[in-house]
Design a protein around this motif. Sequence first.
Motif, PDB file in Angstrom:
ATOM      1  N   LEU A 166      11.161   0.747  -7.868  1.00  0.00           N
ATOM      2  CA  LEU A 166      10.228   1.040  -8.950  1.00  0.00           C
ATOM      3  C   LEU A 166       9.178  -0.053  -9.127  1.00  0.00           C
ATOM      4  N   ALA A 167       9.589  -1.307  -9.075  1.00  0.00           N
ATOM      5  CA  ALA A 167       8.673  -2.429  -9.253  1.00  0.00           C
ATOM      6  C   ALA A 167       9.199  -3.617  -8.471  1.00  0.00           C
ATOM      7  N   THR A 168       8.298  -4.442  -7.981  1.00  0.00           N
ATOM      8  CA  THR A 168       8.679  -5.662  -7.271  1.00  0.00           C
ATOM      9  C   THR A 168       8.422  -6.834  -8.198  1.00  0.00           C
ATOM     10  N   ARG A 169       9.460  -7.522  -8.616  1.00  0.00           N
ATOM     11  CA  ARG A 169       9.351  -8.662  -9.535  1.00  0.00           C
ATOM     12  C   ARG A 169       9.079  -9.957  -8.789  1.00  0.00           C
ATOM     13  N   SER A 201       0.801  -1.221   0.000  1.00  0.00           N
ATOM     14  CA  SER A 201       0.000   0.000   0.000  1.00  0.00           C
ATOM     15  C   SER A 201       0.836   1.274   0.000  1.00  0.00           C
ATOM     16  N   ASP A 202       2.145   1.157   0.170  1.00  0.00           N
ATOM     17  CA  ASP A 202       3.012   2.337   0.160  1.00  0.00           C
ATOM     18  C   ASP A 202       3.286   2.748  -1.286  1.00  0.00           C
TER      19      ASP A 202
END
Length: 142
Positions: free
Chosen positions: A135-138, A60-61
């Motif tokens: 930026l993104a969590t893979r 949610s962050d």
Amino acid sequence: MDETDQAILSALRRDARAGFSDLAAELGLSRTTVRARIDKMLARGDILGFGVVTRADVASDPVRALTMIAIEGRGTDRVIRQLSGLPEIRALHTTNGRWDVIAELGAPGLEALDAVLTRIRRLDGVANSETSLLLATRKAGR
């Protein structure tokens, strides 16, 4: 650990931010006893940290970052205690190499992230820091 230590742990699980005085009143102990027992559990490694972070909290962050922190001298334990009190800190990791501590941060926006980074840099003992935005969590861990 005896029954008193277990009672303290149980109370901390309900409210990890409870003060020594509040815990003492709830458990019918003196403030000094509560503090001494928590300090002993920390020293023994029975308590590794305070608070709860769920997968939903991290997801949610809107702004997430890793901050690598170099600490002057032997102030690591003190700095970690101070960092642990910041609500934007999601996790703290000690490490080797150039950085002493890596902090995982979560914030509602860039201004809030900037504010917490300013607080971190102003802590006595923090010599240097470097922050990378996530930026993104893979792949997420447990």
